[in-house]
Design an enzyme around this catalytic site. Structure first.
Site, PDB file in Angstrom:
ATOM      1  N   GLY A 287      -8.557  10.703   1.594  1.00 41.40           N
ATOM      2  CA  GLY A 287      -8.570  11.955   0.936  1.00 41.40           C
ATOM      3  C   GLY A 287      -7.535  13.115   1.527  1.00 41.40           C
ATOM      4  O   GLY A 287      -7.166  13.803   0.427  1.00 41.40           O
ATOM      5  N   ASP A 288      -6.930  13.071   2.627  1.00 37.24           N
ATOM      6  CA  ASP A 288      -5.984  13.514   2.866  1.00 37.24           C
ATOM      7  C   ASP A 288      -4.364  13.207   2.033  1.00 37.24           C
ATOM      8  O   ASP A 288      -3.973  14.357   1.966  1.00 37.24           O
ATOM      9  CB  ASP A 288      -5.876  13.481   4.427  1.00 37.24           C
ATOM     10  CG  ASP A 288      -7.149  13.872   4.934  1.00 37.24           C
ATOM     11  OD1 ASP A 288      -7.353  15.196   4.909  1.00 37.24           O
ATOM     12  OD2 ASP A 288      -7.276  12.971   6.198  1.00 37.24           O
TER      13      ASP A 288
END
Length: 461
Positions: free
Chosen positions: A256-257
């Site tokens: 997600g980062d």
């Protein structure tokens, strides 16, 4: 610019071959103890490793672990206010490729920290801002939120939310919740793309942001964005689905980062929202396919031993199937212009076991075998088409005339080949015999061939 909560991440990896005499728990013989900045610090590390100049706006404790976090970010300009609490540490213990336990220290939700003047001043002049909210209060600080809302009018802000975190500030360019987070932020029913479509649209209105991209793991993302149909009309919502490339993902930590960072980079370079999210989805997929966070930091220590011809996805698939007592099947070929004969052969091969690894001739290998006019499709396209088939679990690209060296690396239990000849005649038979593997032939479908198909296309052209 990265804004958010910073942690210390520790990855302990080893082997386990016995249980403790004190309790029925595994004993882990530690091989490696790797440390890195986590949370917003991980996003900053990702961006620096791509060659970007990065400033991290965060808060840190007054302890040795905070000093360790700073030391782990040597190329990042860290602008940190006081957190008032100990540095949180998350330790993950893994045995080979499997997570065993995670140990959290100092990870209880702290009070919202104060924002310093240096923190708000640092926001000015950024090309793009990623807010990495890990629910520890940085993104909830009133002064910082006011500064973010102000700069969002001129600078693209990408907000990666957290269920325990703060709502994005109005004017944020893109918010990137995953499906589970979108469920917590809304009361929208349903599943899959219909749910993501409705949830993204609802969150655009609730948060007053320009766009929301609900990420759906290996399926991709659903983007709802404001689209102004005319100067004197209210902006309408436009929904777009962004598919993800087919990859075999292992450890999802940091995906997600990586997606949020990819979106921010694309926005800074002038991409529109949908193209930026597509770039973020692709970046996250490539990150996972390359081995995730472990591979990202592999160059901090001794260089890993290269495995010629065998990619991480194939090794991971083979390991998982073998660990479960399953049968590994492999097949090979050029697969230049996929046709029905290929699909039937691959499907029959997959039915022989619990996974199918395709050994694919590289472009150079195809040219050496077929001549300078081949391949018709590049190896990248051929890999993508093969992975799009449900019966194919992984693809290995090899440069030699035969896949023998690649086969020796992952040692399939079965080598399957389509043809009208005996298994003993196949050149791979001797290689499979080295470890007791079996060679079988699957039905051959006469009249279907790449050469015939290419000739027909040439006549039409």
């Amino acid at each position: 610019m990265v804004v958010g909560d910073t942690l210390l991440d520790v990855d302990v990896s080893g082997t386990s071959e016995r249980l403790s005499p004190d309790a029925p728990v595994p004993v882990v013989d530690v091989r490696t103890d790797d440390r890195r900045a986590g949370g917003a610090g991980l996003v900053a590390s990702m961006l620096v490793r791509e060659g970007h100049d990065v400033t991290l706006v965060t808060v840190l404790g007054d302890d040795d672990r905070a000093a360790e976090v700073r030391a782990l970010l040597p190329e990042v300009d860290v602008v940190a206010g006081p957190s008032g609490v100990a540095t949180p540490v998350k330790t993950r213990v893994r045995v080979v490729d499997h997570a065993l336990v995670r140990i959290d220290e100092g990870c209880a939700t702290p009070p919202v920290p104060d924002t310093t003047a240096a923190m708000t001043a640092a926001l000015e002049g950024a090309d793009a801002i990623v807010v990495a909210d890990y629910g520890r209060g940085v993104a909830a600080s009133p002064d910082l939120r006011a500064a973010l809302e102000r700069v969002a009018t001129t600078t693209p802000v990408v907000w990666d939310p957290h269920p325990k975190g703060a709502a994005p500030v109005p004017g944020t360019a893109v918010v990137t919740p995953n499906t589970a987070e979108a469920r917590r932020f809304t009361d929208v029913p349903g599943d899959g793309v219909p749910f993501a479509t409705d949830a993204a649209a609802a969150l655009v209105e609730t948060w007053g942001v320009d766009a929301v991209a609900v990420t759906m793991g290996d399926r991709g993302a659903l983007v709802a964005s404001r689209r102004r149909t005319a100067p004197d009309r209210e902006a309408a919502l436009d929904s777009r689905f962004v598919p993800a490339p087919s990859v075999t993902a292992g450890d999802p930590c940091g995906a997600g980062d990586r997606l949020a960072a990819g979106v921010a980079i694309a926005l800074a370079e002038g991409a529109d929202v949908t193209d930026a999210v597509a770039a973020g989805v692709l970046a996250a997929s490539e990150y996972l396919a390359a081995g995730g966070v472990t591979a990202l930091f592999a160059d901090d220590g001794p260089a890993p031993v290269p495995v010629p011809g065998v990619d991480r996805d194939a090794l991971r698939v083979v390991h998982e199937v073998r660990s479960a007592g399953g049968t590994v099947v492999a097949t090979g070929g050029c697969f230049d212009l996929l046709h029905a004969g290929h699909a039937r052969t691959l499907s029959a091969a997959r039915a022989l076991g619990d996974c199918l690894v395709v050994c694919l001739n590289s472009d150079d290998s195809v040219r050496a075998l077929k001549g300078p006019e081949r391949p018709i499709m590049s190896q990248e396209d051929r890999v993508e088409l093969l992975l799009a088939l449900d019966c194919v679990d992984a693809v290995v690209v090899f440069d030699e005339h035969t896949p023998d060296e690649a086969l020796r690396r992952f040692r399939p239990d079965v080598w399957a080949k389509g043809g009208d000849y005996a298994a003993s005649e196949l050149p791979e038979s001797a290689t499979l015999a080295e470890w007791g593997g079996r060679v079988v032939t699957v039905p051959f479908h006469a009249g279907r061939s790449t050469t015939r198909l290419a000739a027909a296309i040439a006549r039409v052209g």
